[in-house]
Motif scaffolding. Structure first.
Motif, PDB file in Angstrom:
ATOM      1  N   LEU A   1     -32.657 -31.478  24.065  1.00 53.43           N
ATOM      2  CA  LEU A   1     -33.861 -31.462  24.887  1.00 53.43           C
ATOM      3  C   LEU A   1     -33.520 -31.657  26.358  1.00 53.43           C
ATOM      4  O   LEU A   1     -32.563 -32.353  26.698  1.00 53.43           O
ATOM      5  N   PRO A   2     -34.305 -31.069  27.263  1.00 52.78           N
ATOM      6  CA  PRO A   2     -34.173 -31.454  28.664  1.00 52.78           C
ATOM      7  C   PRO A   2     -34.359 -32.961  28.787  1.00 52.78           C
ATOM      8  O   PRO A   2     -35.147 -33.559  28.049  1.00 52.78           O
ATOM      9  N   LEU A   3     -33.652 -33.587  29.720  1.00 51.39           N
ATOM     10  CA  LEU A   3     -33.695 -35.045  29.830  1.00 51.39           C
ATOM     11  C   LEU A   3     -35.116 -35.572  29.919  1.00 51.39           C
ATOM     12  O   LEU A   3     -35.478 -36.540  29.242  1.00 51.39           O
TER      13      LEU A   3
ATOM     14  N   ALA B   1     -47.340 -41.631  31.477  1.00 50.39           N
ATOM     15  CA  ALA B   1     -48.426 -40.880  32.105  1.00 50.39           C
ATOM     16  C   ALA B   1     -47.885 -39.895  33.135  1.00 50.39           C
ATOM     17  O   ALA B   1     -48.616 -39.053  33.650  1.00 50.39           O
ATOM     18  N   TYR B   2     -46.591 -40.004  33.428  1.00 48.74           N
ATOM     19  CA  TYR B   2     -45.936 -39.120  34.394  1.00 48.74           C
ATOM     20  C   TYR B   2     -44.723 -38.487  33.722  1.00 48.74           C
ATOM     21  O   TYR B   2     -43.573 -38.821  34.012  1.00 48.74           O
ATOM     22  N   PRO B   3     -44.928 -37.551  32.806  1.00 45.50           N
ATOM     23  CA  PRO B   3     -43.849 -37.054  31.946  1.00 45.50           C
ATOM     24  C   PRO B   3     -42.733 -36.312  32.663  1.00 45.50           C
ATOM     25  O   PRO B   3     -41.636 -36.187  32.144  1.00 45.50           O
ATOM     26  N   ASP B   4     -43.005 -35.788  33.862  1.00 47.90           N
ATOM     27  CA  ASP B   4     -41.982 -35.027  34.571  1.00 47.90           C
ATOM     28  C   ASP B   4     -41.162 -35.884  35.521  1.00 47.90           C
ATOM     29  O   ASP B   4     -40.244 -35.389  36.176  1.00 47.90           O
ATOM     30  N   ALA B   5     -41.483 -37.165  35.616  1.00 54.37           N
ATOM     31  CA  ALA B   5     -40.848 -38.009  36.623  1.00 54.37           C
ATOM     32  C   ALA B   5     -39.383 -38.294  36.337  1.00 54.37           C
ATOM     33  O   ALA B   5     -38.605 -38.564  37.253  1.00 54.37           O
TER      34      ALA B   5
ATOM     35  N   ALA C   1     -36.736 -38.254  27.272  1.00 50.72           N
ATOM     36  CA  ALA C   1     -37.238 -39.555  27.721  1.00 50.72           C
ATOM     37  C   ALA C   1     -38.724 -39.708  27.420  1.00 50.72           C
ATOM     38  O   ALA C   1     -39.181 -40.774  26.974  1.00 50.72           O
ATOM     39  N   GLN C   2     -39.469 -38.655  27.632  1.00 50.51           N
ATOM     40  CA  GLN C   2     -40.907 -38.713  27.393  1.00 50.51           C
ATOM     41  C   GLN C   2     -41.231 -38.909  25.924  1.00 50.51           C
ATOM     42  O   GLN C   2     -42.224 -39.572  25.585  1.00 50.51           O
ATOM     43  N   LYS C   3     -40.415 -38.368  25.025  1.00 46.57           N
ATOM     44  CA  LYS C   3     -40.637 -38.568  23.594  1.00 46.57           C
ATOM     45  C   LYS C   3     -40.586 -40.050  23.242  1.00 46.57           C
ATOM     46  O   LYS C   3     -41.244 -40.500  22.297  1.00 46.57           O
ATOM     47  N   VAL C   4     -39.780 -40.800  23.984  1.00 47.89           N
ATOM     48  CA  VAL C   4     -39.659 -42.239  23.745  1.00 47.89           C
ATOM     49  C   VAL C   4     -40.721 -43.002  24.514  1.00 47.89           C
ATOM     50  O   VAL C   4     -41.412 -43.868  23.978  1.00 47.89           O
TER      51      VAL C   4
END
Length: 349
Positions: A147-149, A160-164, A153-156
């Motif tokens: 997965l892209p980083l 509210a800022y998934p692209d950060a 990270a967002q999966k974990v």
């Protein structure tokens, strides 16, 4: 993080076992082999490193994150994801309750929430515990290494800022490398610690801007017609085109000039596509045998099939012409030699 979704908490006894276990077998039995099976497992060779730009406190916390990752035999890619996540969530500072500035009941290096099952406040404020629970959740994500980083990270985190998280990838990679002797491990894992992989299995041919071909902005990888081409890293498809003889077309669904083999002197990349990665890196894949199997705007994972080797366009035989551009959009001016670039990402072409 104040944005976490509920997940099943790991018992304290099980966590202590993981923190003290020195063998891969224990972790493998708990996580179904997530830390092994050909993954790029590295070693901390400079445990007391102080990565450039970090305070002593930040370096100490980063050191804990990578040490726990090593102890749990998490592939080094996981260390990079963990450090990038902590950079976003806490700037690698083990924050306690910040009073009115606190995001709900978020605490610690990863801003984990007791109310969401991450542990007691005392446990979460222990950097080793916080890192271990982050890794446990990461290892439960199917295919997390590809997965892209920011997506892993967002999966974990369920932020509210998934692209950060994406903006911290380069910095996190540099920090982890400081603890592994200055470079990330190069190994034959499906995906390297930096999140990259070989786009095709084959032997290197014509190189980048040689004396004979000064305008050759990539490297040729020789492979049989129909060999699967894979995304070199996670990102978003930004271009799919047919390019021959100085002309270029978007796919229409009708037969195209790139649907047949080309020849030297014809000009053009034939069927080609581009992927935009974190940090505005662009990878380009040329001379496919037919239209790429992905579309513009599609998110792809490292190693995901994107097309097949062919000989369309300016080509003397089946191969992948592979380019790397350090800038978006991709231009002649921002093309770089893919061989040292990929080596720096832990991949030998």
């Amino acid at each position: 993080m104040g944005r976490l979704a509920v997940w099943v908490a790991v018992g304290v006894a099980g966590l202590l076992l993981l923190l003290t276990a020195a063998t891969a077998g224990v972790v493998s039995s708990v996580f179904g082999g997530g830390g092994g099976g050909g993954s790029c497992v590295g070693a901390v060779t400079v445990p007391g490193a102080t990565p450039a730009g970090l305070t002593a406190e930040q370096a100490r916390n980063a050191g804990v994150i990578v040490a726990v990752g090593e102890r749990m035999r998490v592939p080094v890619r996981g260390w990079v994801i963990a450090v990038a996540t902590s950079l976003q969530e806490s700037s690698l500072i083990n924050h306690g309750d910040l009073g009115p500035n606190n995001d709900h009941d978020s605490l610690g290096l990863f801003q984990q929430r007791p109310s969401q099952g991450w542990g007691t406040p005392e446990q979460i404020m222990n950097p080793e515990y916080a890192a271990a629970t982050f890794y446990e959740a990461l290892l439960r994500v199917p295919g997390w290494e590809r997965l892209p980083l920011t997506e892993a990270a967002q999966k974990v985190q369920r932020s509210a800022y998934p692209d950060a998280y994406a903006k911290h990838e380069t910095r996190a990679t540099e920090i982890v490398a400081a603890y592994t002797g200055g470079t990330l491990p190069v190994c034959d894992a499906p995906v390297s610690a930096a999140g990259w992989t070989r786009p095709v299995v084959g032997t290197a041919g014509s190189g980048f801007r040689t004396g004979e071909r000064p305008g050759h902005d990539g490297v040729d990888i020789m492979a049989g017609k129909g060999t699967v081409i894979r995304a070199a890293s996670g990102g978003v498809v930004v271009r799919v085109r047919c390019n021959v003889g100085g002309d270029s077309w978007e796919p229409t669904g009708d037969p195209m000039p790139c649907d047949r083999d080309g020849y030297p002197g014809l000009g053009g990349c034939g069927w080609y596509m581009e992927i935009r990665h974190a940090g505005d890196i662009v990878s380009r894949y040329c001379h496919m045998v037919r239209q790429p199997i992905v579309r513009i705007g599609q998110a792809v994972r490292a190693g995901q099939p994107i097309g097949h080797v062919g000989s369309s366009g300016n080509s003397s035989g089946p191969h992948l012409h592979y380019e790397i551009h350090e800038g978006y959009p991709a231009t002649e001016d921002n093309a770089v030699d893919p061989v040292p670039f990929m080596r720096g990402k832990g991949v030998a072409l």
